[in-house]
Design a protein around this motif. Structure first.
Motif, PDB file in Angstrom:
ATOM      1  N   ALA A   1       0.834  -1.212   0.000  1.00  0.00           N
ATOM      2  CA  ALA A   1       0.000   0.000   0.000  1.00  0.00           C
ATOM      3  C   ALA A   1       0.865   1.258   0.000  1.00  0.00           C
ATOM      4  O   ALA A   1       0.540   2.238  -0.679  1.00  0.00           O
ATOM      5  CB  ALA A   1      -0.930  -0.006   1.211  1.00  0.00           C
ATOM      6  N   LEU A   2       1.970   1.243   0.733  1.00  0.00           N
ATOM      7  CA  LEU A   2       2.880   2.398   0.745  1.00  0.00           C
ATOM      8  C   LEU A   2       3.513   2.606  -0.629  1.00  0.00           C
ATOM      9  O   LEU A   2       3.750   3.748  -1.041  1.00  0.00           O
ATOM     10  CB  LEU A   2       3.955   2.220   1.822  1.00  0.00           C
ATOM     11  CG  LEU A   2       3.451   2.319   3.268  1.00  0.00           C
ATOM     12  CD1 LEU A   2       4.529   1.866   4.247  1.00  0.00           C
ATOM     13  CD2 LEU A   2       2.979   3.733   3.580  1.00  0.00           C
ATOM     14  N   ALA A   3       3.768   1.531  -1.334  1.00  0.00           N
ATOM     15  CA  ALA A   3       4.292   1.656  -2.701  1.00  0.00           C
ATOM     16  C   ALA A   3       3.226   2.255  -3.618  1.00  0.00           C
ATOM     17  O   ALA A   3       3.526   3.097  -4.459  1.00  0.00           O
ATOM     18  CB  ALA A   3       4.759   0.299  -3.224  1.00  0.00           C
ATOM     19  N   ARG A   4       1.977   1.838  -3.435  1.00  0.00           N
ATOM     20  CA  ARG A   4       0.889   2.406  -4.245  1.00  0.00           C
ATOM     21  C   ARG A   4       0.740   3.897  -3.990  1.00  0.00           C
ATOM     22  O   ARG A   4       0.296   4.642  -4.853  1.00  0.00           O
ATOM     23  CB  ARG A   4      -0.424   1.698  -3.939  1.00  0.00           C
ATOM     24  CG  ARG A   4      -0.544   0.346  -4.550  1.00  0.00           C
ATOM     25  CD  ARG A   4      -1.969  -0.193  -4.425  1.00  0.00           C
ATOM     26  NE  ARG A   4      -1.980  -1.584  -4.750  1.00  0.00           N
ATOM     27  CZ  ARG A   4      -2.300  -2.567  -3.911  1.00  0.00           C
ATOM     28  NH1 ARG A   4      -2.678  -2.278  -2.684  1.00  0.00           N
ATOM     29  NH2 ARG A   4      -2.268  -3.821  -4.291  1.00  0.00           N
ATOM     30  N   LYS A   5       1.088   4.332  -2.784  1.00  0.00           N
ATOM     31  CA  LYS A   5       0.993   5.751  -2.424  1.00  0.00           C
ATOM     32  C   LYS A   5       2.277   6.514  -2.744  1.00  0.00           C
ATOM     33  O   LYS A   5       2.429   7.670  -2.349  1.00  0.00           O
ATOM     34  CB  LYS A   5       0.668   5.874  -0.934  1.00  0.00           C
ATOM     35  CG  LYS A   5      -0.702   5.341  -0.585  1.00  0.00           C
ATOM     36  CD  LYS A   5      -0.953   5.393   0.895  1.00  0.00           C
ATOM     37  CE  LYS A   5      -2.340   4.835   1.193  1.00  0.00           C
ATOM     38  NZ  LYS A   5      -2.669   4.916   2.615  1.00  0.00           N
ATOM     39  N   SER A   6       3.208   5.854  -3.413  1.00  0.00           N
ATOM     40  CA  SER A   6       4.474   6.463  -3.846  1.00  0.00           C
ATOM     41  C   SER A   6       5.405   6.828  -2.702  1.00  0.00           C
ATOM     42  O   SER A   6       6.304   7.649  -2.865  1.00  0.00           O
ATOM     43  CB  SER A   6       4.218   7.697  -4.726  1.00  0.00           C
ATOM     44  OG  SER A   6       3.444   7.347  -5.841  1.00  0.00           O
ATOM     45  N   LEU A   7       5.214   6.238  -1.537  1.00  0.00           N
ATOM     46  CA  LEU A   7       6.137   6.466  -0.424  1.00  0.00           C
ATOM     47  C   LEU A   7       7.255   5.427  -0.415  1.00  0.00           C
ATOM     48  O   LEU A   7       8.287   5.637   0.207  1.00  0.00           O
ATOM     49  CB  LEU A   7       5.380   6.478   0.905  1.00  0.00           C
ATOM     50  CG  LEU A   7       4.465   7.691   1.038  1.00  0.00           C
ATOM     51  CD1 LEU A   7       3.493   7.509   2.171  1.00  0.00           C
ATOM     52  CD2 LEU A   7       5.286   8.957   1.218  1.00  0.00           C
ATOM     53  N   LEU A   8       7.026   4.314  -1.062  1.00  0.00           N
ATOM     54  CA  LEU A   8       8.058   3.317  -1.328  1.00  0.00           C
ATOM     55  C   LEU A   8       8.088   3.124  -2.833  1.00  0.00           C
ATOM     56  O   LEU A   8       7.071   3.273  -3.499  1.00  0.00           O
ATOM     57  CB  LEU A   8       7.736   1.975  -0.648  1.00  0.00           C
ATOM     58  CG  LEU A   8       7.752   1.941   0.864  1.00  0.00           C
ATOM     59  CD1 LEU A   8       7.322   0.565   1.369  1.00  0.00           C
ATOM     60  CD2 LEU A   8       9.132   2.290   1.399  1.00  0.00           C
TER      61      LEU A   8
END
Length: 189
Positions: free
Chosen positions: A112-119
């Motif tokens: 989910a963090l990757a989907r939010k561009s934080l990872l």
């Protein structure tokens, strides 16, 4: 799509976020799990001057701080604990290092963090994630201020100590990709 009665609330959210794309993206992701009217007070409470109104580093810091404020507590804790990785990391590594106070699934939160561009997804086979330096530095500050900071560092060290043992059992010859990807974390142990 939002309902017509939600459009003015969404416009207020965007105004409070000063048009910052990452912050808007994070807020949009929250709208899927909560109504915009419930999100608006949190966004308004954390309102800061728009990026560009001060020095560049300060503006970037405010954007990252805003992004963190919009995350759910388990997401904030996961991202903070992932800051202990020196380079890219696998889901398996994240599951070993991140410890949450809830029953949340660490691997789902990392995705989910990757989907939010934080990872960032840096490789797909095997799946590896990385944190850009600005977000990692902020996440490390968040982690340092938390009571579980040293435990996350120890779990990271233990995971890579075990990883070094696995490599030694293989005759000291990990796959070239693994050796490159894990080098910084292995050297930190």
């Amino acid at each position: 799509l939002p309902h017509e009665d939600e459009l003015p609330i969404i416009a207020d959210i965007v105004r409070h976020l000063h048009g910052v794309p990452l912050a808007i993206e994070l807020a949009a992701a929250r709208v899927g799990s909560e109504h915009p009217r419930d999100l608006l007070p949190r966004v308004a409470t954390h309102s800061t001057p728009p990026p560009g109104s001060g020095p560049s580093a300060s503006s970037t810091r405010r954007v990252i701080d805003r992004a963190f404020s919009l995350l759910a507590p388990a997401e904030r804790a996961t991202l903070a604990q992932c800051s202990v990785f020196r380079a890219s990391f696998t889901l398996a590594a994240a599951v070993h290092v991140v410890q949450l106070n809830s029953a949340a699934d660490v691997s789902e939160i990392v995705v989910a963090l990757a989907r939010k561009s934080l990872l960032e997804v840096v490789r797909f086979d095997p799946l590896r994630f990385a944190i850009c330096e600005g977000i990692r530095a902020h996440a490390a500050d968040v982690l340092a201020a938390s009571p579980g900071a040293s435990a996350a560092v120890w779990r990271h060290a233990y995971y890579f100590f075990e990883r070094a043992g696995d490599i030694a059992r293989l005759g000291g010859k990990p796959s070239p990709a693994d050796a490159t990807d894990d080098r910084d974390d292995l050297q930190a142990v």
